[in-house]
Scaffold this motif. Sequence first.
Motif, short mmCIF file in Angstrom:
data_model
loop_
_atom_site.label_atom_id
_atom_site.label_comp_id
_atom_site.label_asym_id
_atom_site.label_seq_id
_atom_site.Cartn_x
_atom_site.Cartn_y
_atom_site.Cartn_z
N VAL A 50 0.78 -1.24 0.00
CA VAL A 50 0.00 0.00 0.00
C VAL A 50 0.82 1.30 0.00
O VAL A 50 0.34 2.32 -0.48
CB VAL A 50 -1.00 0.06 1.17
N ASN A 51 2.00 1.28 0.57
CA ASN A 51 2.85 2.48 0.50
C ASN A 51 4.29 2.13 0.88
O ASN A 51 4.58 1.00 1.29
CB ASN A 51 2.31 3.64 1.36
N GLY A 52 5.16 3.08 0.72
CA GLY A 52 6.58 2.84 0.95
C GLY A 52 6.91 2.60 2.42
O GLY A 52 7.81 1.82 2.75
N THR A 53 6.21 3.30 3.30
CA THR A 53 6.46 3.14 4.73
C THR A 53 6.13 1.71 5.17
O THR A 53 6.89 1.08 5.91
CB THR A 53 5.61 4.15 5.54
N GLU A 54 4.99 1.19 4.69
CA GLU A 54 4.61 -0.18 5.01
C GLU A 54 5.59 -1.17 4.38
O GLU A 54 5.90 -2.21 4.96
CB GLU A 54 3.18 -0.48 4.53
N GLU A 98 17.69 -1.51 2.04
CA GLU A 98 17.82 -0.16 1.47
C GLU A 98 16.49 0.56 1.35
O GLU A 98 15.54 0.02 0.79
CB GLU A 98 18.39 -0.25 0.05
N ASP A 99 16.45 1.79 1.83
CA ASP A 99 15.31 2.65 1.57
C ASP A 99 15.57 3.35 0.23
O ASP A 99 16.26 4.37 0.16
CB ASP A 99 15.14 3.67 2.70
N ALA A 100 15.04 2.72 -0.82
CA ALA A 100 15.21 3.26 -2.18
C ALA A 100 13.92 3.94 -2.63
O ALA A 100 13.64 4.03 -3.83
CB ALA A 100 15.62 2.15 -3.14
N ALA A 101 13.16 4.45 -1.64
CA ALA A 101 11.85 5.07 -1.93
C ALA A 101 11.95 6.18 -2.98
O ALA A 101 11.02 6.39 -3.75
CB ALA A 101 11.26 5.64 -0.63
N GLU A 102 13.09 6.88 -2.99
CA GLU A 102 13.23 8.05 -3.88
C GLU A 102 14.05 7.74 -5.12
O GLU A 102 14.26 8.62 -5.95
CB GLU A 102 13.90 9.19 -3.07
N SER A 103 14.54 6.50 -5.24
CA SER A 103 15.59 6.27 -6.23
C SER A 103 15.26 5.24 -7.31
O SER A 103 16.15 4.59 -7.83
CB SER A 103 16.91 5.93 -5.53
N LEU A 160 10.65 0.60 -2.53
CA LEU A 160 10.33 1.76 -3.37
C LEU A 160 9.04 2.39 -2.87
O LEU A 160 8.23 1.72 -2.22
CB LEU A 160 10.10 1.32 -4.82
N SER A 161 8.84 3.66 -3.19
CA SER A 161 7.56 4.32 -2.91
C SER A 161 6.98 4.88 -4.20
O SER A 161 7.73 5.35 -5.06
CB SER A 161 7.76 5.46 -1.90
N PHE A 162 5.65 4.82 -4.31
CA PHE A 162 4.96 5.41 -5.45
C PHE A 162 3.96 6.44 -4.98
O PHE A 162 2.85 6.56 -5.51
CB PHE A 162 4.25 4.32 -6.28
N ASN A 183 4.20 12.27 -5.02
CA ASN A 183 5.30 13.18 -5.34
C ASN A 183 6.54 12.45 -5.86
O ASN A 183 7.54 13.09 -6.16
CB ASN A 183 5.66 14.02 -4.11
N LYS A 184 6.49 11.14 -5.96
CA LYS A 184 7.68 10.40 -6.39
C LYS A 184 7.79 10.40 -7.92
O LYS A 184 6.93 10.93 -8.62
CB LYS A 184 7.64 8.97 -5.83
N ILE A 185 8.81 9.74 -8.44
CA ILE A 185 9.10 9.86 -9.89
C ILE A 185 7.99 9.22 -10.74
O ILE A 185 7.65 9.73 -11.80
CB ILE A 185 10.51 9.32 -10.22
C1 LIG Z 1 8.49 8.65 0.19
C2 LIG Z 1 9.41 8.01 1.14
C3 LIG Z 1 9.07 6.88 1.90
C4 LIG Z 1 7.76 6.19 1.83
O1 LIG Z 1 6.71 7.02 1.72
P1 LIG Z 1 5.19 6.58 1.49
O2 LIG Z 1 4.53 7.91 1.43
O3 LIG Z 1 4.80 5.77 2.68
O4 LIG Z 1 5.08 5.80 0.22
C5 LIG Z 1 10.03 6.32 2.74
N1 LIG Z 1 11.25 6.83 2.82
C6 LIG Z 1 11.61 7.91 2.11
C7 LIG Z 1 13.01 8.38 2.20
C8 LIG Z 1 10.70 8.55 1.26
O5 LIG Z 1 11.09 9.62 0.57
#
Ligand SMILES: *Cc1c(COP(=O)(O)O)cnc(C)c1O
Length: 386
Positions: free
Chosen positions: A73-77, A187-192, A211-213, A216-218
């Motif tokens: 559901v999201n990058g944090t999860e 790795e937190d590659a949420a932005e990369s 990864l995060s979608f 505001n992401k790419i």
């Molecule tokens: C965006 C982001 C996340 C995850 O964000 P979500 O809004 O939960 O998808 C995690 N770490 C970093 C560094 C981010 O930029």
Amino acid sequence: MIMKLQTILDFIRTLYNTDEFIGLHEPYFDQTELDVVHDCIKSTFVSSTGQYVTEFENLLAKRTGAKRGVAVVNGTEALYLALHLAGVTPGDIVITQSATFVGTGNAILRLGAIPIFVDIGRDTPGMNPEALSSFLKDNTAVQHGRLIHTPSGRRIAAVTPMHTFGIPCRIIEIRSICDEFGLPLVEDAAESLGSYYKGRHTGLFGLIGILSFNGNKIITTGGGGMLLTDDNAIADRAKHLSTTAKKPHPYEFDHDEPGFNMRMPNINAALGVAQLSKFDRLLDAQRSLAAKYRDFFSDSPWRFIDEGANSQSNFWLNAILMRDRAERDEFLQLSNAQNVMTRALWKPLHSLPMFASSFHQPLPVTEELYDRLVNIPSSVGRLIKS
Ligand SMILES: *Cc1c(COP(=O)(O)O)cnc(C)c1O
């Protein structure tokens, strides 16, 4: 030549060729998104099952070179689940950086674990391998086969570096340090997404990457995240746990352990599939926008934050360094008042109340960047269209 702050804003207005509001990072959609999402709605499979989730996972695995992708559901999860699968348990320590989005720290806290913050680099704004290494050398000991943080007596369970703004950190050195100390790398590659270090996609250097979608992401799925891994067993467990630990069965509801409801809905995955079809164009546009900023700032009193050696950044979010805190404040004020959106670096996590009791190393680079860094408009949709 004396350059005024207004010169930067005039340059940004020429780039975007508009008098209207300029956002920091806006998503870009065209008919493709409307068509694919329309298709998904017509199929009625908008929720927990449907073909788009698997398609999105497979496309991303292929695009990044990961063996497997598991959409959530999201990058944090995604990070929460990744750290859980890496074996982080309540009371453990996870080493990360203070200069990151709060989601990194929140995922660690939700596991009942405690973050320890090490500094970022002057070469790239991600975790600094020297800071990680000296922290581990000075503060740990192996006891009963576990790596213990000697001041607190707690077990160190994982290392989570973040590729800040899409700029790869020196991840191979970080990987070697993790190996030396027997620590899993997550790795937190949420932005990369679309960023590479020595030709390998970020997020693929350790056990799991995420990864995060977010919008505001790419690329975006509205909200969404993904685990990337080369480990089939971990991917299978991620899928199982994120889908309520349900055993496959044609009509029985049978669950074999405490599970989570974290799967990405099919309608979000549909949006993701459409976004991926234009990903190469977006990536090219991000890199050429960065090249224009690099060029402009090379002749100025302000420094453009560039990619480091051996790496290729997606330049998701461009950033510059002002000369000091006062100038940063003046520029943030001036730009936002003129409808050009700019932002300071996230307030370092170690200075937020919920992380106040976390241990941290001296963080001179983190603190300096918080004083001086400004993110500048980095959307590319408008540039592709025109
Ligand atoms: C965006 C982001 C996340 C995850 O964000 P979500 O809004 O939960 O998808 C995690 N770490 C970093 C560094 C981010 O930029």
